[in-house]
Scaffold this motif. Structure first.
Motif, PDB file in Angstrom:
ATOM      1  N   LEU A  54       1.224  -1.125  -0.036  1.00 51.52           N
ATOM      2  CA  LEU A  54       0.057   0.041   0.331  1.00 51.52           C
ATOM      3  C   LEU A  54       0.663   1.066   0.146  1.00 51.52           C
ATOM      4  O   LEU A  54       0.367   2.029  -1.236  1.00 51.52           O
ATOM      5  N   SER A  73       0.270   3.781  -3.197  1.00 49.92           N
ATOM      6  CA  SER A  73       0.301   5.505  -2.641  1.00 49.92           C
ATOM      7  C   SER A  73       1.667   6.161  -3.662  1.00 49.92           C
ATOM      8  O   SER A  73       0.916   6.789  -3.552  1.00 49.92           O
ATOM      9  N   LEU A 109      -4.487   5.404  -0.184  1.00 49.18           N
ATOM     10  CA  LEU A 109      -3.148   4.482   0.174  1.00 49.18           C
ATOM     11  C   LEU A 109      -2.611   4.589   1.089  1.00 49.18           C
ATOM     12  O   LEU A 109      -2.217   3.735   1.658  1.00 49.18           O
ATOM     13  N   ALA A 149      -1.905   2.831   4.881  1.00 51.09           N
ATOM     14  CA  ALA A 149      -1.086   2.346   5.301  1.00 51.09           C
ATOM     15  C   ALA A 149      -0.091   2.197   6.172  1.00 51.09           C
ATOM     16  O   ALA A 149       0.361   1.623   7.186  1.00 51.09           O
TER      17      ALA A 149
END
Length: 105
Positions: free
Chosen positions: A17, A21, A35, A39
């Motif tokens: 993630l 991102s 994202l 995370a």
């Protein structure tokens, strides 16, 4: 002792993630932002677990978790900057359009 160790939960997911991102923050600001937030949020509990009992977990899984968290934070920052930049550009275009209107409306 080595055989009783395990990976931290969600360490690979946080890493994926965080990397996503960073990838999506350039094109799709909101996707990268979301994202990155996910995370960072998912990394909280496993980090706490590792700090309390580091002997129970593999160090590479902690490093993956930490790298994903850092990538997520960087993705959040870049996404936020891009979103603010786009908002400022849109406001500038609207302001320029408003100044071009005739005053006798």
């Amino acid at each position: 002792m080595e055989q009783n160790r395990m990976d931290l939960p969600n360490s690979t997911l946080v890493l994926v993630l965080g990397i996503l991102s960073l990838i999506f923050c350039w094109c799709y600001g909101f996707v990268g932002l979301i994202l990155g937030i996910i995370a960072v949020a998912l990394s909280g509990s496993p980090r706490r677990m590792y700090r309390e009992n580091p002997e129970n977990y593999f160090e590479p899984s902690y490093k993956n978790l930490n790298a994903g968290r850092v990538c997520g934070i960087i993705g959040i920052c870049i996404s936020a900057l891009i979103i603010v930049f786009v908002i400022l550009i849109v406001l500038g275009i609207v302001a320029a359009g408003m100044s071009a209107l005739p005053y006798n409306i």
